[in-house]
Design an enzyme around this catalytic site. Structure first.
Site, short mmCIF file in Angstrom:
data_model
loop_
_atom_site.label_atom_id
_atom_site.label_comp_id
_atom_site.label_asym_id
_atom_site.label_seq_id
_atom_site.Cartn_x
_atom_site.Cartn_y
_atom_site.Cartn_z
N LYS A 109 4.65 -7.20 -6.58
CA LYS A 109 3.30 -6.84 -7.01
C LYS A 109 2.73 -7.94 -7.91
O LYS A 109 3.40 -8.42 -8.83
CB LYS A 109 3.31 -5.51 -7.76
CG LYS A 109 3.64 -4.31 -6.89
CD LYS A 109 2.56 -4.02 -5.88
CE LYS A 109 2.87 -2.76 -5.08
NZ LYS A 109 1.81 -2.46 -4.09
N ASP A 139 1.83 -8.73 -3.08
CA ASP A 139 0.83 -7.69 -2.82
C ASP A 139 -0.09 -7.60 -4.03
O ASP A 139 0.33 -7.25 -5.13
CB ASP A 139 1.53 -6.35 -2.60
CG ASP A 139 0.55 -5.21 -2.29
OD1 ASP A 139 -0.66 -5.49 -2.15
OD2 ASP A 139 1.00 -4.06 -2.18
N GLU A 165 -0.43 -9.79 0.75
CA GLU A 165 -0.99 -8.51 1.17
C GLU A 165 -2.24 -8.17 0.36
O GLU A 165 -2.21 -8.18 -0.87
CB GLU A 165 0.07 -7.42 0.99
CG GLU A 165 -0.34 -6.05 1.45
CD GLU A 165 0.82 -5.06 1.35
OE1 GLU A 165 0.54 -3.86 1.09
OE2 GLU A 165 1.98 -5.48 1.52
N ASP A 193 -4.12 -4.35 4.08
CA ASP A 193 -3.58 -3.01 3.85
C ASP A 193 -4.72 -2.03 3.62
O ASP A 193 -5.13 -1.29 4.52
CB ASP A 193 -2.62 -3.03 2.66
CG ASP A 193 -2.07 -1.65 2.31
OD1 ASP A 193 -2.30 -0.69 3.08
OD2 ASP A 193 -1.42 -1.51 1.27
N LYS A 217 0.49 2.59 7.28
CA LYS A 217 1.21 3.68 6.62
C LYS A 217 0.88 4.97 7.36
O LYS A 217 -0.30 5.27 7.59
CB LYS A 217 0.81 3.78 5.15
CG LYS A 217 1.09 2.49 4.38
CD LYS A 217 0.63 2.56 2.94
CE LYS A 217 0.93 1.25 2.22
NZ LYS A 217 0.50 1.25 0.80
#
Length: 329
Positions: A109, A139, A165, A193, A217
């Site tokens: 992250k 991400d 991401e 995403d 997802k």
């Protein structure tokens, strides 16, 4: 579409739990989800509290698919899985990585509110130092502007990133960033995403040429079958990820990863390792960098141990009622 179970059936099958986290992730130290004991298996409705009912209703649709319809046939039974490093100080990276078994891929992250690019560089450097041969991806959750993303990814490219991401929030921004990076010779692929799962049209990112791959997802996209259709229509490589689920929710993510015709990247389904509690005795966590496909069932004692308080249980039941109304044909 199969017939919906009745609202009474859903309410009767519902269990609300609050699972403690080992480290703060997505700003939370306790993850609340509503579990459903359906005829086809256990299912999870865990849309984040800030999501409105229209968006959350897709998560309920995914739970109904899992619990009342079951999953499509798999084409593989083993899924490579990445480790996940939250926006922790660099010194804490070895401790976080210690929760994952033999990770060959790590997602880190970055762009956390209140932190700096120097913090991100230090965190990524710590991962690379600990795992010099691992595939490393970052991400940003849309946390950068386009100029900030160009600066950050140019700097982070030295760590041989697999991809970045959702570095910027919008589809237009992703497309602009991708063009700028290519023109500047910065070899970082762009993954979308939020621009897939939170858009009214999840295929817009592919039409705009805004990404090299997409993150999918099962729950936010309305279930495994709908996610499979989106990947097929997008025509881009896909990475299956979780939404900070319990093992019950991870089972749906594994079903999606197992059913995709091609799966070129490790999947982000190892987040149960970030939790200090689960509803399953034999949690779905990675071993040797992957997971085998298997069914899970919530344990009654764990459901009781991690049961949410009465006011939170009522909040989730009320939310289920509202989202069920959105589901009606």
């Amino acid at each position: 579409m199969p017939q919906l179970p009745s609202l009474d059936a859903l309410l009767a099958a519902a269990h609300v739990v609050a699972l403690p986290m080992r480290v703060k992730f997505r700003g939370v130290l306790e993850r609340e989800v509503l579990l459903l004991d359906g005829p086809a298996g256990w299912a999870e409705f865990g849309s984040f509290p800030e999501y409105d009912d229209d968006e959350a209703s897709r998560w309920l649709a995914a739970a109904i698919e899992a619990g009342w319809e079951g999953f499509p046939a798999p084409v593989r039974d083993h899924i490579a899985v990445n480790a996940t490093v939250p926006a922790v100080p660099a010194a804490q990276v070895p401790e976080v990585l210690g929760s994952f078994d033999a990770a060959g891929t790590v997602k880190i992250k970055v762009a956390e509110r209140g932190q700096t690019l120097a913090d991100d560089v230090a965190r990524v450097a710590a991962v690379r130092a600990a795992l010099p041969m691992a595939a490393v991806r970052v991400d940003a959750n849309g946390g950068w502007s386009v100029p900030e993303a160009v600066t950050a990814l140019t700097r982070l490219a030295e760590f041989d990133l697999e991809y970045a991401e959702q570095p910027v929030p919008s589809i237009e921004g992703l497309a602009q960033l991708r063009r700028t990076m290519r023109a500047g010779g910065v070899p970082v692929l762009i993954a979308a995403d939020e621009s897939v799962r939170k858009e009214t049209d999840p295929l817009a990112v592919a039409r705009a040429g805004a990404a090299d791959l997409i993150i999918v997802k099962a729950a936010p996209l309305g279930g495994v079958r709908r996610a499979l259709n989106i990947v097929a229509a997008a025509g881009l490589p896909a990475v299956v990820s979780s939404a900070l689920d319990s093992s019950v929710g991870i089972r749906a993510g594994l079903a999606l990863a197992a059913a995709l015709p091609e799966l070129p990247y490790a999947c982000g389904l190892g987040t149960v390792s970030l939790m200090a509690g689960d509803v399953v005795r034999d949690s779905l966590v990675a071993a040797d960098g992957g997971m085998y496909l298997r069914d899970v069932a919530a344990d009654p004692e764990l459901l009781e141990r991690f049961a949410a308080g009465s006011s939170r249980r009522q909040w989730w039941l009320d939310r289920l009622r509202r989202c069920y109304a959105v589901q009606r044909p």
